[in-house]
Design a protein around this motif. Structure first.
Motif, PDB file in Angstrom:
ATOM      1  N   SER A 108      13.305   3.316  -1.639  1.00 26.46           N
ATOM      2  CA  SER A 108      13.817   3.003  -0.375  1.00 26.46           C
ATOM      3  C   SER A 108      13.317   2.012   0.621  1.00 26.46           C
ATOM      4  O   SER A 108      12.103   2.078   0.782  1.00 26.46           O
ATOM      5  N   PRO A 109      13.574   1.227   1.617  1.00 25.79           N
ATOM      6  CA  PRO A 109      13.184   0.942   2.878  1.00 25.79           C
ATOM      7  C   PRO A 109      12.599   1.495   3.724  1.00 25.79           C
ATOM      8  O   PRO A 109      11.483   0.975   3.665  1.00 25.79           O
ATOM      9  N   GLU A 110      13.060   3.114   3.441  1.00 23.75           N
ATOM     10  CA  GLU A 110      11.459   4.166   4.030  1.00 23.75           C
ATOM     11  C   GLU A 110      10.141   4.371   2.956  1.00 23.75           C
ATOM     12  O   GLU A 110       9.157   4.237   3.944  1.00 23.75           O
ATOM     13  N   GLU A 111      10.568   4.310   2.171  1.00 25.36           N
ATOM     14  CA  GLU A 111       9.474   4.003   0.762  1.00 25.36           C
ATOM     15  C   GLU A 111       7.805   2.954   1.391  1.00 25.36           C
ATOM     16  O   GLU A 111       6.872   3.376   1.041  1.00 25.36           O
ATOM     17  N   ALA A 112       9.369   2.012   0.982  1.00 21.12           N
ATOM     18  CA  ALA A 112       7.737   0.378   1.390  1.00 21.12           C
ATOM     19  C   ALA A 112       7.812   0.422   2.423  1.00 21.12           C
ATOM     20  O   ALA A 112       6.524   0.134   2.835  1.00 21.12           O
ATOM     21  N   ALA A 113       8.439   0.718   3.546  1.00 24.96           N
ATOM     22  CA  ALA A 113       7.594   1.240   4.829  1.00 24.96           C
ATOM     23  C   ALA A 113       6.364   2.107   4.556  1.00 24.96           C
ATOM     24  O   ALA A 113       4.849   1.380   5.271  1.00 24.96           O
ATOM     25  N   ALA A 114       6.658   2.891   4.441  1.00 24.91           N
ATOM     26  CA  ALA A 114       5.528   4.241   4.105  1.00 24.91           C
ATOM     27  C   ALA A 114       4.386   2.838   3.589  1.00 24.91           C
ATOM     28  O   ALA A 114       2.679   3.237   3.463  1.00 24.91           O
ATOM     29  N   LEU A 115       4.698   2.700   2.248  1.00 25.84           N
ATOM     30  CA  LEU A 115       3.918   1.827   1.363  1.00 25.84           C
ATOM     31  C   LEU A 115       2.531   0.806   2.170  1.00 25.84           C
ATOM     32  O   LEU A 115       1.981   0.306   2.213  1.00 25.84           O
ATOM     33  N   ARG A 116       3.797   0.035   3.033  1.00 25.98           N
ATOM     34  CA  ARG A 116       2.969  -0.965   3.768  1.00 25.98           C
ATOM     35  C   ARG A 116       2.302  -0.658   4.355  1.00 25.98           C
ATOM     36  O   ARG A 116       0.541  -1.069   4.230  1.00 25.98           O
ATOM     37  N   GLY A 117       2.277   0.774   4.778  1.00 22.09           N
ATOM     38  CA  GLY A 117       1.205   1.400   5.875  1.00 22.09           C
ATOM     39  C   GLY A 117       0.024   1.678   5.277  1.00 22.09           C
ATOM     40  O   GLY A 117      -0.901   1.382   6.133  1.00 22.09           O
ATOM     41  N   LEU A 118       0.588   2.348   4.260  1.00 21.08           N
ATOM     42  CA  LEU A 118      -0.910   3.018   3.566  1.00 21.08           C
ATOM     43  C   LEU A 118      -1.637   2.014   3.241  1.00 21.08           C
ATOM     44  O   LEU A 118      -2.728   1.708   3.218  1.00 21.08           O
ATOM     45  N   LEU A 119      -0.954   0.793   3.016  1.00 14.62           N
ATOM     46  CA  LEU A 119      -1.970  -0.272   2.282  1.00 14.62           C
ATOM     47  C   LEU A 119      -2.313  -0.904   3.636  1.00 14.62           C
ATOM     48  O   LEU A 119      -3.902  -1.573   3.653  1.00 14.62           O
ATOM     49  N   ASP A 120      -1.795  -1.455   4.557  1.00 16.71           N
ATOM     50  CA  ASP A 120      -2.169  -1.309   5.735  1.00 16.71           C
ATOM     51  C   ASP A 120      -3.662  -0.977   6.101  1.00 16.71           C
ATOM     52  O   ASP A 120      -4.802  -1.304   6.448  1.00 16.71           O
ATOM     53  N   GLN A 121      -3.658   0.412   5.835  1.00 12.33           N
ATOM     54  CA  GLN A 121      -4.973   1.738   6.494  1.00 12.33           C
ATOM     55  C   GLN A 121      -6.034   1.042   5.556  1.00 12.33           C
ATOM     56  O   GLN A 121      -7.421   1.472   5.537  1.00 12.33           O
ATOM     57  N   THR A 122      -5.672   0.847   4.051  1.00 11.89           N
ATOM     58  CA  THR A 122      -6.684   0.288   3.153  1.00 11.89           C
ATOM     59  C   THR A 122      -6.992  -1.095   2.868  1.00 11.89           C
ATOM     60  O   THR A 122      -8.462  -0.503   2.787  1.00 11.89           O
ATOM     61  N   ARG A 123      -6.169  -2.158   3.525  1.00 12.95           N
ATOM     62  CA  ARG A 123      -6.478  -2.903   3.847  1.00 12.95           C
ATOM     63  C   ARG A 123      -7.760  -2.578   4.816  1.00 12.95           C
ATOM     64  O   ARG A 123      -9.044  -3.264   5.244  1.00 12.95           O
ATOM     65  N   ASP A 124      -7.575  -2.265   5.854  1.00 12.44           N
ATOM     66  CA  ASP A 124      -8.148  -1.826   7.602  1.00 12.44           C
ATOM     67  C   ASP A 124      -9.845  -1.386   7.288  1.00 12.44           C
ATOM     68  O   ASP A 124     -10.821  -1.796   7.887  1.00 12.44           O
ATOM     69  N   SER A 125      -9.612  -0.507   6.542  1.00 12.66           N
ATOM     70  CA  SER A 125     -10.865   0.711   6.291  1.00 12.66           C
ATOM     71  C   SER A 125     -11.921  -0.172   5.644  1.00 12.66           C
ATOM     72  O   SER A 125     -12.902   0.324   5.306  1.00 12.66           O
ATOM     73  N   GLY A 126     -11.032  -1.344   4.422  1.00 13.71           N
ATOM     74  CA  GLY A 126     -12.130  -1.937   4.031  1.00 13.71           C
ATOM     75  C   GLY A 126     -13.050  -2.927   4.443  1.00 13.71           C
ATOM     76  O   GLY A 126     -13.973  -3.490   4.581  1.00 13.71           O
TER      77      GLY A 126
END
Length: 129
Positions: A108-126
């Motif tokens: 869903s769009p909500e799940e996609a937004a959550a995934l984007r946020g998690l990917l951004d967090q992972t990228r930023d912590s790297g």
């Protein structure tokens, strides 16, 4: 990691939902209460003990043998279990990219937004490492 059968899933759901370890009798009473609401099936405590033994053998349940009756708890959280199943399924694919693309196409769009946020967090912590 094996998929769970219906009764195994019900027992694991009860253990994941409980803040405290549960005895086989407590699990049987919980499952019977839920069964009355749906199918009305009776469940023997020996059946629950058999399933708990299988779940312990699969390393999904930890049994405390220092008390009587023995108490059972999940060895990991439901989220950890689900993530491990997803990783196992993805790892068994010959085309991980295709599997991920199909999965992302079904969220869903909500799940996609959550995934984007998690990917951004992972990228930023790297970057900060």
């Amino acid at each position: 990691m094996a998929q769970l059968g219906e009764l195994e899933r019900s027992i694991m759901d009860a253990l994941w939902a409980s803040e405290n370890p549960l005895s086989a009798t407590e699990l049987q009473e919980y499952l019977e209460e839920r069964a009355r609401e749906t199918s009305g099936k009776q469940l023997a405590v020996t059946t629950v003990l058999t399933v708990l033994s299988r779940l312990e053998h699969k390393s999904l349940v930890v049994r405390d043998r220092t008390v009587r009756p023995h108490l059972y708890r999940a060895s990991s959280s439901q989220a950890d279990h689900t993530a491990e199943l997803m990783h196992e399924i993805l790892g068994s694919s010959t085309d991980r990219g295709e599997v991920l693309a199909r999965f992302l196409g079904s969220v869903s769009p909500e799940e996609a937004a959550a995934l984007r946020g998690l990917l951004d967090q992972t990228r930023d912590s790297g970057r900060s490492a």
